[in-house]
Design an enzyme around this catalytic site. Structure first.
Site, PDB file in Angstrom:
ATOM      1  N   LYS A 153       0.820  -1.215   0.000  1.00  0.00           N
ATOM      2  CA  LYS A 153       0.000   0.000   0.000  1.00  0.00           C
ATOM      3  C   LYS A 153       0.859   1.272   0.000  1.00  0.00           C
ATOM      4  CE  LYS A 153      -2.011  -1.167   3.875  1.00  0.00           C
ATOM      5  NZ  LYS A 153      -1.270  -2.425   4.125  1.00  0.00           N
ATOM      6  N   ARG A 165      -9.508   0.759   8.780  1.00  0.00           N
ATOM      7  CA  ARG A 165      -9.072  -0.591   9.114  1.00  0.00           C
ATOM      8  C   ARG A 165     -10.119  -1.362   9.901  1.00  0.00           C
ATOM      9  NH1 ARG A 165      -3.174   0.220   8.839  1.00  0.00           N
ATOM     10  NH2 ARG A 165      -2.063  -1.708   9.265  1.00  0.00           N
ATOM     11  N   ARG A 183      11.627  -5.388   4.773  1.00  0.00           N
ATOM     12  CA  ARG A 183      11.304  -3.964   4.505  1.00  0.00           C
ATOM     13  C   ARG A 183      12.237  -3.005   5.236  1.00  0.00           C
ATOM     14  NH1 ARG A 183       5.257  -1.974   5.238  1.00  0.00           N
ATOM     15  NH2 ARG A 183       5.382  -2.986   7.257  1.00  0.00           N
ATOM     16  N   ARG A 188      11.364  -0.855  10.997  1.00  0.00           N
ATOM     17  CA  ARG A 188      10.329  -0.620  11.997  1.00  0.00           C
ATOM     18  C   ARG A 188      10.383  -1.639  13.120  1.00  0.00           C
ATOM     19  NH1 ARG A 188       4.958  -0.057   8.469  1.00  0.00           N
ATOM     20  NH2 ARG A 188       4.143  -1.120  10.300  1.00  0.00           N
ATOM     21  N   ARG A 194      -0.496  -9.221  13.261  1.00  0.00           N
ATOM     22  CA  ARG A 194      -1.008  -8.184  12.343  1.00  0.00           C
ATOM     23  C   ARG A 194      -1.879  -8.795  11.256  1.00  0.00           C
ATOM     24  NH1 ARG A 194       4.580  -5.535  11.155  1.00  0.00           N
ATOM     25  NH2 ARG A 194       3.461  -4.224   9.652  1.00  0.00           N
TER      26      ARG A 194
HETATM   27  P1  ADP Z   1       2.268  -1.812   3.209  1.00  0.00           P
HETATM   28  O1  ADP Z   1       2.292  -0.303   3.133  1.00  0.00           O
HETATM   29  O2  ADP Z   1       1.040  -2.389   2.568  1.00  0.00           O
HETATM   30  O3  ADP Z   1       2.483  -2.319   4.589  1.00  0.00           O
HETATM   31  P2  ADP Z   1       4.820  -1.658   1.737  1.00  0.00           P
HETATM   32  O4  ADP Z   1       4.469  -0.800   0.572  1.00  0.00           O
HETATM   33  O5  ADP Z   1       5.603  -1.045   2.828  1.00  0.00           O
HETATM   34  O6  ADP Z   1       3.479  -2.362   2.327  1.00  0.00           O
HETATM   35  O7  ADP Z   1       5.577  -2.943   1.169  1.00  0.00           O
HETATM   36  C1  ADP Z   1       6.149  -3.907   2.059  1.00  0.00           C
HETATM   37  C2  ADP Z   1       7.524  -4.342   1.523  1.00  0.00           C
HETATM   38  O8  ADP Z   1       7.364  -5.109   0.325  1.00  0.00           O
HETATM   39  C3  ADP Z   1       8.449  -3.181   1.160  1.00  0.00           C
HETATM   40  O9  ADP Z   1       9.770  -3.528   1.554  1.00  0.00           O
HETATM   41  C4  ADP Z   1       8.327  -3.053  -0.354  1.00  0.00           C
HETATM   42  O10 ADP Z   1       9.552  -2.601  -0.931  1.00  0.00           O
HETATM   43  C5  ADP Z   1       8.004  -4.481  -0.782  1.00  0.00           C
HETATM   44  N1  ADP Z   1       7.027  -4.547  -1.887  1.00  0.00           N
HETATM   45  C6  ADP Z   1       5.951  -3.747  -2.100  1.00  0.00           C
HETATM   46  N2  ADP Z   1       5.261  -4.131  -3.199  1.00  0.00           N
HETATM   47  C7  ADP Z   1       5.921  -5.227  -3.697  1.00  0.00           C
HETATM   48  C8  ADP Z   1       5.706  -6.078  -4.829  1.00  0.00           C
HETATM   49  N3  ADP Z   1       4.672  -5.889  -5.671  1.00  0.00           N
HETATM   50  N4  ADP Z   1       6.566  -7.093  -5.019  1.00  0.00           N
HETATM   51  C9  ADP Z   1       7.620  -7.288  -4.166  1.00  0.00           C
HETATM   52  N5  ADP Z   1       7.873  -6.512  -3.089  1.00  0.00           N
HETATM   53  C10 ADP Z   1       7.039  -5.485  -2.857  1.00  0.00           C
HETATM   54  P1  ADP Z   2       1.234  -2.074   7.794  1.00  0.00           P
HETATM   55  O1  ADP Z   2       0.623  -1.548   6.534  1.00  0.00           O
HETATM   56  O2  ADP Z   2       2.560  -2.675   7.591  1.00  0.00           O
HETATM   57  O3  ADP Z   2       0.297  -2.905   8.604  1.00  0.00           O
HETATM   58  P2  ADP Z   2       0.891   0.543   9.070  1.00  0.00           P
HETATM   59  O4  ADP Z   2       2.024   1.474   9.007  1.00  0.00           O
HETATM   60  O5  ADP Z   2      -0.309   0.824   8.230  1.00  0.00           O
HETATM   61  O6  ADP Z   2       1.508  -0.892   8.791  1.00  0.00           O
HETATM   62  O7  ADP Z   2       0.388   0.421  10.577  1.00  0.00           O
HETATM   63  C1  ADP Z   2       1.282   0.121  11.623  1.00  0.00           C
HETATM   64  C2  ADP Z   2       0.500  -0.047  12.918  1.00  0.00           C
HETATM   65  O8  ADP Z   2      -0.149   1.199  13.241  1.00  0.00           O
HETATM   66  C3  ADP Z   2      -0.644  -1.064  12.856  1.00  0.00           C
HETATM   67  O9  ADP Z   2      -0.205  -2.381  13.133  1.00  0.00           O
HETATM   68  C4  ADP Z   2      -1.572  -0.515  13.955  1.00  0.00           C
HETATM   69  O10 ADP Z   2      -1.077  -0.820  15.255  1.00  0.00           O
HETATM   70  C5  ADP Z   2      -1.435   0.986  13.777  1.00  0.00           C
HETATM   71  N1  ADP Z   2      -2.433   1.531  12.824  1.00  0.00           N
HETATM   72  C6  ADP Z   2      -2.187   2.129  11.620  1.00  0.00           C
HETATM   73  N2  ADP Z   2      -3.329   2.516  11.040  1.00  0.00           N
HETATM   74  C7  ADP Z   2      -4.347   2.151  11.877  1.00  0.00           C
HETATM   75  C8  ADP Z   2      -5.757   2.256  11.832  1.00  0.00           C
HETATM   76  N3  ADP Z   2      -6.382   2.820  10.778  1.00  0.00           N
HETATM   77  N4  ADP Z   2      -6.465   1.762  12.881  1.00  0.00           N
HETATM   78  C9  ADP Z   2      -5.855   1.205  13.947  1.00  0.00           C
HETATM   79  N5  ADP Z   2      -4.531   1.060  14.045  1.00  0.00           N
HETATM   80  C10 ADP Z   2      -3.761   1.533  13.036  1.00  0.00           C
END
Ligand code: ADP
Ligand code: ADP
Ligand code: ZN
Length: 221
Positions: A15, A90, A129, A163, A174
């Site tokens: 995302k 979420r 990541r 992170r 998660r």
């Molecule tokens: P989210 O915001 O949904 O938690 P991220 O955009 O941070 O996910 O992506 C998680 C990890 O996977 C990052 O290290 C990113 O570089 C990698 N990643 C994202 N999209 C892809 C993809 N389509 N294929 C392989 N790796 C990806």
């Molecule tokens: P990822 O996409 O890798 O799950 P985020 O950066 O979106 O990570 O979120 C990290 C953490 O922040 C989540 O595991 C949760 O604890 C909190 N968080 C983020 N967005 C929300 C939300 N909309 N509602 C509740 N908790 C949230």
């Protein structure tokens, strides 16, 4: 192009990576509740103190807190050009609260896009990541390495961050939260007719291509 988009999908689904690309291409702002909460934790604010342990345990921060953060954020002038919500809503309660906020401002969601990735691929995505400490650009140990090892492609920064919650132990928690609390919002957007699906297992650039087709109204997915 003033659009209001939601990127949905599991933690590590891509995302944030995709939101950054759409932000550049369409002049939208990326609104990541995860980034906002991490900034609150780093600043030691009241919200940060409440959120820290919950986030480290891989659970969701309370609806009241995140709804309040988003309500404040979408009032800011830069949000007028349109936004991409990344990591919000979420829960069903958050989706309903968002609906009320948008209706009150005469806005609506153009597309809620599910980036679908199976659980089996998520541990590797998350444990690999890292981001640039200076500009926030995202990378991955295997899938998206900087062009020059140890140097950020975007800003030349040489410090990278991992992170606290990006470890194998927290990932399952998660994912459980995603399936139990977030996946139930998909039917909410399906009923509104704005839910779209993208295969998030494809390489990053291909996922971006599919998303752009949806945003530009070229896809019938
Ligand atoms: P989210 O915001 O949904 O938690 P991220 O955009 O941070 O996910 O992506 C998680 C990890 O996977 C990052 O290290 C990113 O570089 C990698 N990643 C994202 N999209 C892809 C993809 N389509 N294929 C392989 N790796 C990806
Ligand atoms: P990822 O996409 O890798 O799950 P985020 O950066 O979106 O990570 O979120 C990290 C953490 O922040 C989540 O595991 C949760 O604890 C909190 N968080 C983020 N967005 C929300 C939300 N909309 N509602 C509740 N908790 C949230
Ligand atoms: Zn950088």
């Amino acid at each position: 192009m003033s659009k209001h988009l939601i990127l949905l999908g599991p933690p590590g689904g891509g995302k944030g990576t995709q939101a950054k690309k759409l932000q550049e291409d369409y002049g939208l702002v990326q609104l990541s509740t995860g980034d906002m909460l991490r900034a609150a934790v780093a600043s030691g604010s009241e919200i940060g103190k409440k959120a820290k342990a919950v986030m480290e345990a891989g659970q969701l921060v309370s609806d009241d807190i995140v709804i309040g953060i988003i309500d404040e954020r979408i009032k800011q002038p830069d949000a007028k050009k349109g936004f991409i919500l990344d990591g919000f809503p979420r829960t069903v309660a958050q989706a309903e609260a968002l609906d009320k906020m948008l209706t009150a401002r005469g806005l609506k969601i153009d597309a809620a896009i599910e980036i679908r990735v199976p659980d089996s691929m998520i541990v590797e995505r998350i444990t690999g990541r890292f981001t640039c400490g200076k500009c926030g650009a995202g990378y991955h140990d295997s899938f998206q390495r900087p062009k020059v090892d140890g140097t950020c492609d975007s800003c030349g920064g040489r410090e990278f961050i991992r992170r606290a919650d990006d470890n194998a132990a927290t990932v399952q928690q998660r994912l459980d939260a995603y399936h139990a609390q977030t996946a139930p919002i998909l039917p909410f957007y399906e009923k509104k007719g704005c839910l779209r699906l993208v295969d998030g297992t494809l390489p990053i650039d291909q996922v971006t291509g599919h998303l752009k087709n949806i945003v530009e109204g070229k896809a019938v997915s």
